[in-house]
Design a protein around this motif. Structure first.
Motif, PDB file in Angstrom:
ATOM      1  N   ARG A  87      -6.696 -31.905   9.854  1.00  0.00           N
ATOM      2  CA  ARG A  87      -6.404 -30.598  10.457  1.00  0.00           C
ATOM      3  C   ARG A  87      -5.128 -30.014   9.876  1.00  0.00           C
ATOM      4  N   VAL A  88      -4.093 -30.833   9.779  1.00  0.00           N
ATOM      5  CA  VAL A  88      -2.804 -30.357   9.248  1.00  0.00           C
ATOM      6  C   VAL A  88      -2.955 -29.929   7.799  1.00  0.00           C
ATOM      7  N   GLU A  89      -3.624 -30.735   7.003  1.00  0.00           N
ATOM      8  CA  GLU A  89      -3.817 -30.400   5.583  1.00  0.00           C
ATOM      9  C   GLU A  89      -4.599 -29.100   5.431  1.00  0.00           C
ATOM     10  N   ARG A  90      -5.601 -28.888   6.280  1.00  0.00           N
ATOM     11  CA  ARG A  90      -6.399 -27.664   6.224  1.00  0.00           C
ATOM     12  C   ARG A  90      -5.544 -26.443   6.548  1.00  0.00           C
ATOM     13  N   VAL A  91      -4.698 -26.561   7.565  1.00  0.00           N
ATOM     14  CA  VAL A  91      -3.827 -25.444   7.952  1.00  0.00           C
ATOM     15  C   VAL A  91      -2.834 -25.135   6.840  1.00  0.00           C
ATOM     16  N   LEU A  92      -2.223 -26.158   6.265  1.00  0.00           N
ATOM     17  CA  LEU A  92      -1.265 -25.928   5.180  1.00  0.00           C
ATOM     18  C   LEU A  92      -1.949 -25.280   3.979  1.00  0.00           C
ATOM     19  N   SER A  93      -3.157 -25.702   3.688  1.00  0.00           N
ATOM     20  CA  SER A  93      -3.899 -25.112   2.580  1.00  0.00           C
ATOM     21  C   SER A  93      -4.171 -23.636   2.833  1.00  0.00           C
ATOM     22  N   ARG A  94      -4.590 -23.305   4.046  1.00  0.00           N
ATOM     23  CA  ARG A  94      -4.853 -21.903   4.371  1.00  0.00           C
ATOM     24  C   ARG A  94      -3.592 -21.069   4.283  1.00  0.00           C
ATOM     25  N   MET A  95      -2.483 -21.615   4.748  1.00  0.00           N
ATOM     26  CA  MET A  95      -1.223 -20.876   4.685  1.00  0.00           C
ATOM     27  C   MET A  95      -0.845 -20.596   3.231  1.00  0.00           C
ATOM     28  N   LYS A  96      -1.017 -21.582   2.375  1.00  0.00           N
ATOM     29  CA  LYS A  96      -0.696 -21.399   0.956  1.00  0.00           C
ATOM     30  C   LYS A  96      -1.618 -20.364   0.324  1.00  0.00           C
ATOM     31  N   ASN A  97      -2.900 -20.416   0.649  1.00  0.00           N
ATOM     32  CA  ASN A  97      -3.845 -19.456   0.084  1.00  0.00           C
ATOM     33  C   ASN A  97      -3.525 -18.035   0.538  1.00  0.00           C
ATOM     34  N   TRP A  98      -3.196 -17.861   1.814  1.00  0.00           N
ATOM     35  CA  TRP A  98      -2.866 -16.530   2.308  1.00  0.00           C
ATOM     36  C   TRP A  98      -1.624 -15.999   1.618  1.00  0.00           C
ATOM     37  N   LYS A  99      -0.631 -16.851   1.366  1.00  0.00           N
ATOM     38  CA  LYS A  99       0.585 -16.403   0.695  1.00  0.00           C
ATOM     39  C   LYS A  99       0.247 -15.955  -0.721  1.00  0.00           C
ATOM     40  N   ILE A 100      -0.581 -16.708  -1.385  1.00  0.00           N
ATOM     41  CA  ILE A 100      -0.964 -16.345  -2.753  1.00  0.00           C
ATOM     42  C   ILE A 100      -1.690 -15.008  -2.741  1.00  0.00           C
ATOM     43  N   LEU A 101      -2.641 -14.848  -1.826  1.00  0.00           N
ATOM     44  CA  LEU A 101      -3.386 -13.588  -1.758  1.00  0.00           C
ATOM     45  C   LEU A 101      -2.463 -12.425  -1.423  1.00  0.00           C
ATOM     46  N   ARG A 102      -1.534 -12.634  -0.518  1.00  0.00           N
ATOM     47  CA  ARG A 102      -0.609 -11.578  -0.125  1.00  0.00           C
ATOM     48  C   ARG A 102       0.253 -11.174  -1.317  1.00  0.00           C
ATOM     49  N   ASP A 103       0.722 -12.149  -2.098  1.00  0.00           N
ATOM     50  CA  ASP A 103       1.551 -11.854  -3.261  1.00  0.00           C
ATOM     51  C   ASP A 103       0.748 -11.093  -4.317  1.00  0.00           C
ATOM     52  N   VAL A 104      -0.531 -11.448  -4.490  1.00  0.00           N
ATOM     53  CA  VAL A 104      -1.369 -10.764  -5.472  1.00  0.00           C
ATOM     54  C   VAL A 104      -1.577  -9.316  -5.045  1.00  0.00           C
ATOM     55  N   VAL A 105      -1.848  -9.081  -3.776  1.00  0.00           N
ATOM     56  CA  VAL A 105      -2.052  -7.728  -3.291  1.00  0.00           C
ATOM     57  C   VAL A 105      -0.768  -6.919  -3.467  1.00  0.00           C
ATOM     58  N   ARG A 106       0.375  -7.518  -3.217  1.00  0.00           N
ATOM     59  CA  ARG A 106       1.652  -6.843  -3.372  1.00  0.00           C
ATOM     60  C   ARG A 106       1.886  -6.457  -4.837  1.00  0.00           C
ATOM     61  N   ILE A 107       1.542  -7.337  -5.754  1.00  0.00           N
ATOM     62  CA  ILE A 107       1.743  -7.058  -7.196  1.00  0.00           C
ATOM     63  C   ILE A 107       0.807  -5.930  -7.641  1.00  0.00           C
ATOM     64  N   VAL A 108      -0.457  -5.971  -7.206  1.00  0.00           N
ATOM     65  CA  VAL A 108      -1.429  -4.950  -7.600  1.00  0.00           C
ATOM     66  C   VAL A 108      -1.036  -3.595  -7.036  1.00  0.00           C
ATOM     67  N   SER A 109      -0.495  -3.560  -5.831  1.00  0.00           N
ATOM     68  CA  SER A 109      -0.103  -2.310  -5.204  1.00  0.00           C
ATOM     69  C   SER A 109       1.092  -1.660  -5.872  1.00  0.00           C
ATOM     70  N   SER A 110       1.915  -2.459  -6.514  1.00  0.00           N
ATOM     71  CA  SER A 110       3.153  -1.926  -7.135  1.00  0.00           C
ATOM     72  C   SER A 110       2.883  -1.126  -8.368  1.00  0.00           C
TER      73      SER A 110
END
Length: 60
Positions: free
Chosen positions: A37-60
């Motif tokens: 459960r912990v590993e799954r949550v950490l993985s999701r958090m990392k994926n969301w951060k990556i996606l958020r950073d990609v969206v931020r870069i594309v928007s700029s």
């Protein structure tokens, strides 16, 4: 100060030349489920951060 109600789960190791008891096997099963459960949550958090950073870069 940490949370006093938190517990640290440590798996039981098989003794040299021996086997784990049924109770130890059950404890290890609980540990595996909690860790998954912990590993799954950490993985999701990392994926969301990556996606958020990609969206931020594309928007700029």
């Amino acid at each position: 100060m940490g949370n006093r109600r938190s517990t640290c789960l440590i798996p039981h190791r098989r003794p040299a030349g021996g086997e784990l008891t049924d109770e130890q096997e059950t404890d290890n099963k609980v540990h595996r489920k909690a860790r998954a459960r912990v590993e799954r949550v950490l993985s999701r958090m990392k994926n969301w951060k990556i996606l958020r950073d990609v969206v931020r870069i594309v928007s700029s």
